[in-house]
Design a protein around this motif. Structure first.
Motif, PDB file in Angstrom:
ATOM      1  N   MET A 280       0.826  -1.209   0.000  1.00 50.76           N
ATOM      2  CA  MET A 280       0.000   0.000   0.000  1.00 50.76           C
ATOM      3  C   MET A 280       0.865   1.266   0.000  1.00 50.76           C
ATOM      4  O   MET A 280       0.566   2.250  -0.685  1.00 50.76           O
ATOM      5  N   LEU A 281       1.957   1.251   0.775  1.00 48.06           N
ATOM      6  CA  LEU A 281       2.817   2.423   0.907  1.00 48.06           C
ATOM      7  C   LEU A 281       3.459   2.832  -0.419  1.00 48.06           C
ATOM      8  O   LEU A 281       3.826   3.994  -0.608  1.00 48.06           O
ATOM      9  N   SER A 282       3.560   1.894  -1.346  1.00 48.37           N
ATOM     10  CA  SER A 282       4.205   2.186  -2.637  1.00 48.37           C
ATOM     11  C   SER A 282       3.240   2.800  -3.652  1.00 48.37           C
ATOM     12  O   SER A 282       3.614   3.027  -4.792  1.00 48.37           O
ATOM     13  N   LYS A 283       2.003   3.075  -3.225  1.00 50.38           N
ATOM     14  CA  LYS A 283       0.978   3.469  -4.190  1.00 50.38           C
ATOM     15  C   LYS A 283       0.566   4.944  -4.157  1.00 50.38           C
ATOM     16  O   LYS A 283      -0.554   5.285  -4.489  1.00 50.38           O
ATOM     17  N   GLU A 284       1.411   5.837  -3.729  1.00 44.79           N
ATOM     18  CA  GLU A 284       1.175   7.287  -3.817  1.00 44.79           C
ATOM     19  C   GLU A 284       0.104   7.826  -2.877  1.00 44.79           C
ATOM     20  O   GLU A 284      -0.343   8.951  -3.041  1.00 44.79           O
TER      21      GLU A 284
ATOM     22  N   ASP B  94      11.283   4.227   4.624  1.00 43.06           N
ATOM     23  CA  ASP B  94      11.420   5.678   4.554  1.00 43.06           C
ATOM     24  C   ASP B  94      10.151   6.364   4.030  1.00 43.06           C
ATOM     25  O   ASP B  94      10.211   7.320   3.261  1.00 43.06           O
ATOM     26  N   TYR B  95       9.001   5.836   4.423  1.00 45.57           N
ATOM     27  CA  TYR B  95       7.719   6.472   4.114  1.00 45.57           C
ATOM     28  C   TYR B  95       7.238   7.162   5.384  1.00 45.57           C
ATOM     29  O   TYR B  95       6.451   6.614   6.146  1.00 45.57           O
ATOM     30  N   ARG B  96       7.711   8.371   5.603  1.00 48.20           N
ATOM     31  CA  ARG B  96       7.426   9.054   6.868  1.00 48.20           C
ATOM     32  C   ARG B  96       6.250  10.012   6.730  1.00 48.20           C
ATOM     33  O   ARG B  96       6.158  10.760   5.763  1.00 48.20           O
ATOM     34  N   PRO B  97       5.347  10.018   7.723  1.00 51.07           N
ATOM     35  CA  PRO B  97       4.304  11.054   7.751  1.00 51.07           C
ATOM     36  C   PRO B  97       4.935  12.385   8.157  1.00 51.07           C
ATOM     37  O   PRO B  97       6.149  12.463   8.375  1.00 51.07           O
ATOM     38  N   SER B  98       4.129  13.409   8.289  1.00 52.68           N
ATOM     39  CA  SER B  98       4.643  14.713   8.718  1.00 52.68           C
ATOM     40  C   SER B  98       5.244  14.596  10.122  1.00 52.68           C
ATOM     41  O   SER B  98       4.848  13.722  10.910  1.00 52.68           O
TER      42      SER B  98
ATOM     43  N   SER C  82       6.919   0.459  11.976  1.00 51.32           N
ATOM     44  CA  SER C  82       8.316   0.105  11.674  1.00 51.32           C
ATOM     45  C   SER C  82       8.498  -0.145  10.174  1.00 51.32           C
ATOM     46  O   SER C  82       9.566   0.130   9.622  1.00 51.32           O
ATOM     47  N   VAL C  83       7.438  -0.655   9.504  1.00 49.90           N
ATOM     48  CA  VAL C  83       7.499  -0.855   8.045  1.00 49.90           C
ATOM     49  C   VAL C  83       7.653   0.496   7.344  1.00 49.90           C
ATOM     50  O   VAL C  83       8.462   0.641   6.412  1.00 49.90           O
TER      51      VAL C  83
END
Length: 738
Positions: free
Chosen positions: A674-678, A713-717, A707-708
């Motif tokens: 899911m994280l890879s989908k913009e 390196d998909y960080r929120p604000s 942790s995923v």
């Protein structure tokens, strides 16, 4: 006698002062100083144009009156300025002065009048000037055509605009960027996007290069028509043709996706917009807030409001009214009142739209006295209630069966000079029909017509419903004919009401015939349409064992009846087979009949029909409710393979289901995909980690998925990351204490 100032110095001084009205006023006294050398007329006209750019009409008149000489450019500048300001009498006075000076108006002067008359809605006058130009020896320019076409398109006079455009080349005038942009915008504005595309292709063969304004017009046209696929195609073409989207481009697409109930797609575009360095505006945020509200995600809507305020934007009256209206519709009236108090305290502008939303919400939740007190308080503060406000109050009284009080409010609003709308009368007619039957409301209908208010489709539908309830189908049919004769087209609700009337009487032939007629007129059937027909077939099959109307027929209908209805509807060859299957599948998923759904899905795919995005989303939700996440994952893969972007809610359902059954490894895999989908990372954190897991006490699972995000390196604000880790720490401490 002082030496004259060189022309370049004078022009430089005018240019330097041109950005400030105060500087221009100071310079006007210096230019026509009786003790200084008189500047050339060229410089005076340049100064006059600088005044015109700031719409400083009184200053222009004063300056012109002191000018020792005037030429054609002087008069043309004055005429153009007054036409732009809508002061046509003043423009005509300067035209008369021009003629008295022995001068002949040029194309610029005539074009100014064409624009001025169009702006004033005087299209006959504009066309007369347009026709007169060649007779007076003035060639019509692309600017002239743009002025007239812009006026005609803006007034919805597309037929006339197309006729003018088609005669342009014969007039010796080649369409330019402004002409094409005006025509494309006009065609798209009335939904004629196909013609707009043909015109654009023709223009591009002439060397026309569409700019962002033209592309935006096409995107807006497709979005308004609900065709988001074609809107996105235009957006993609922009990139191929080297045209960068602007804030308006993204905002139009975001509005379109939100109206189509695809808020996740809108949020993806919002992400791209910000990453492209473009700043979302109030319209962008409001569209997303309204989209979240329509989807039932009120907390997401308020988070968008918070983000909007953090970015330094002030919510508009419409933004606030959307939130108040949604809070009230969900019965959270006290929160709506507190929200209104908070925005007033912040100094935000609050108008009648916002107050009316709260009054309407109070009335719909049975708090009519509170609504009336609020209205009286506002009136004492200078607020003038409009027809919408009074209609809300009347609706609240009718809901409480206080018809006589509602009639008094109607009399009061008319006494105060507020003209009741069709909605006002329709609310009263609806209540009268419910209490007294179809004949009891004729008096108020007559009053409505005599007041000059035309009954609308909702008014007529009330009478159709009443006649159907009374079994008077001939009268219901006559009312349908009458409304069409009066220029009012029946809508989906009207047709469904008539179909239901026949179905309740067991008249299957008439019910299906009306359904066929409905589709032939362009009304797309919905779940209610098929529910009525399915109940009719079940009733025919079950004789005396018909379930009560309160029972959901999709829950109990056997496959034989479902297949029978499907065959009957497909046999009519009117609705698209895809639409029929989609509606059946969504209805079955809603009542968790997964096996029957899979049977129809196989049939659909065997006919080379692809289920819609909404159908896959419904099936995934159904699987998760039935605690079958593995099955849901299969359908998620099918959804993605079909080219759709899954809803965040679908991921939330699957991930939460996997976590609940202890399949953390699978949940992490789905989450990573899911994280890879913009998607917007803040949205993911809020809706999955916080709302989906943390609030239900699944702290370990929440930490594992966070942790995923960190590993990939998909960080929120930063603010949300700190907030989330803080919540996890507190939750862990609470668990240890317990």
């Amino acid at each position: 006698m002082p030496l004259p100032i060189p022309i370049p110095r004078l022009l430089a001084a005018i240019s330097a002062a041109a950005s400030s009205p105060a500087d221009l006023r100071r310079l006007s006294h210096l230019l026509l100083n009786p003790y200084a050398s008189l500047p050339p007329l060229r410089c005076l006209n340049t100064f006059l144009m600088a005044l015109a750019r700031h719409r400083m009409l009184p200053d222009m008149e004063s300056f012109t009156s002191r000018m020792p000489a005037r030429n054609l450019r002087t008069y043309t500048t004055l005429i153009n300025a007054h036409c732009l300001a809508g002061d046509l009498p003043a423009a005509r006075r300067h035209l008369a002065s021009l003629l008295r000076a022995g001068l002949a108006p040029d194309s610029h002067a005539y074009t100014s009048f064409v624009y001025g008359y169009c702006r004033a809605g005087l299209f006959a006058h504009a066309c007369r000037v347009f026709v007169l130009m060649p007779l007076r020896g003035c060639a019509r320019t692309a600017f002239t055509y743009t002025a007239l076409l812009h006026g005609l398109c803006g007034a919805g006079m597309l037929r006339e605009a197309v006729a003018v455009f088609n005669g342009m080349r014969a007039d010796g005038c080649t369409p330019d960027t402004h002409v094409y942009a005006t025509m494309l915008h006009g065609l798209c504005g009335v939904g004629r996007t196909g013609e707009a595309e043909v015109l654009l292709a023709e223009a591009m063969t002439d060397g026309f290069e569409p700019n962002v304004v033209v592309y935006n017009a096409l995107i807006d046209g497709y979005c308004n028509a609900g065709d988001m696929k074609l809107a996105v195609n235009v957006f993609d073409r922009m990139d191929v043709n080297g045209c960068s989207p602007n804030v308006r481009t993204y905002t139009e697409l975001i509005c379109g996706f939100c109206k189509s109930r695809k808020v996740d797609r809108a949020m993806v575009l919002f992400n791209r917009m910000v990453q492209a360095g473009l700043l979302p505006n109030v319209v962008t945020y409001t569209a997303l807030i309204q989209g979240h509200c329509s989807d039932g995600h009120l907390e997401c809507a308020f988070r968008m409001l918070e983000s909007m305020e953090t970015s330094g934007l002030v919510p508009s009256e419409w933004t606030c009214s959307v939130l108040i209206d949604t809070l009230c519709k969900r019965g959270r009236v006290r929160e709506a009142q507190l929200f209104l108090a908070s925005i007033i305290q912040k100094g935000y502008k609050v108008n009648e739209i916002v107050y009316t939303s709260l009054i309407d919400g109070l009335c719909k939740t049975g708090k009519v006295d509170a609504a009336d007190k609020l209205m009286q308080k506002l009136v004492s503060q200078g607020f003038v209630p409009d027809a919408h406000t009074y209609s809300s109050l009347i609706d609240g009284l009718c809901r409480q069966k206080e018809l006589s009080q509602a009639m008094l409010v109607l009399d009061d609003m008319m006494l105060k000079g507020v003209q009741p709308s069709a909605v006002t009368y329709t609310i009263l007619i609806d209540e009268l029909v419910r209490e007294l039957g179809s004949e009891g409301s004729k008096k108020i209908l007559d009053k409505m017509i005599s007041a000059g208010t035309k009954p609308d489709v909702f008014t007529y539908t009330i009478f159709v419903r009443s006649y159907c309830c009374e079994g008077r189908m001939k009268d219901a049919e006559h009312m349908m004919v009458q409304m069409v004769d009066h220029g009012v087209c029946p809508n989906l609700v009207t047709y469904n009401t008539l179909i239901s009337g026949y179905a309740n009487l067991g008249l299957a032939s008439q019910a299906f015939s009306t359904f066929k007629h409905m589709v032939a007129t362009g009304c797309k059937p919905n779940e209610d349409s098929y529910t009525i027909l399915l109940r009719l077939l079940v009733k025919k099959k079950s004789s005396n064992d018909m379930p009560a109307c309160s029972v959901d027929i999709w829950k109990i209908a056997g496959m034989e009846c479902l297949q029978g209805l499907l065959e009957e509807v497909v046999k009519l060859q009117l609705p698209s087979d895809i639409d029929i299957y989609n509606c059946f599948l969504r209805s079955l998923c809603r009542v968790d009949r997964l096996e029957e759904t899979k049977v129809l899905l196989v049939e659909m795919q065997s006919a080379n029909l692809t289920p819609s995005e909404d159908v896959y989303t419904s099936i995934i939700g159904c699987c998760c409710r039935l605690k079958m996440p593995a099955e849901a994952l299969t359908f998620l893969d099918s959804l993605i393979e079909s080219g759709y972007l899954p809803h965040i809610e679908s991921y939330r359902h699957i991930i939460c289901s996997l976590c609940e059954e202890g399949s953390i490894k699978a949940a992490k895999h789905v989450f990573g995909d899911m994280l890879s989908k913009e998607y917007n990372y803040d949205e993911i954190v809020w809706r999955i980690l916080i709302d989906g897991l943390l609030q239900k006490g699944n702290v370990a699972e929440c930490s594992s998925l966070l942790s995923v995000m960190e590993e990939q390196d998909y960080r929120p604000s930063d603010a949300l990351y700190a907030r989330l880790t803080g919540k996890i720490t507190v939750a862990n401490d609470d668990q240890e204490t317990a």
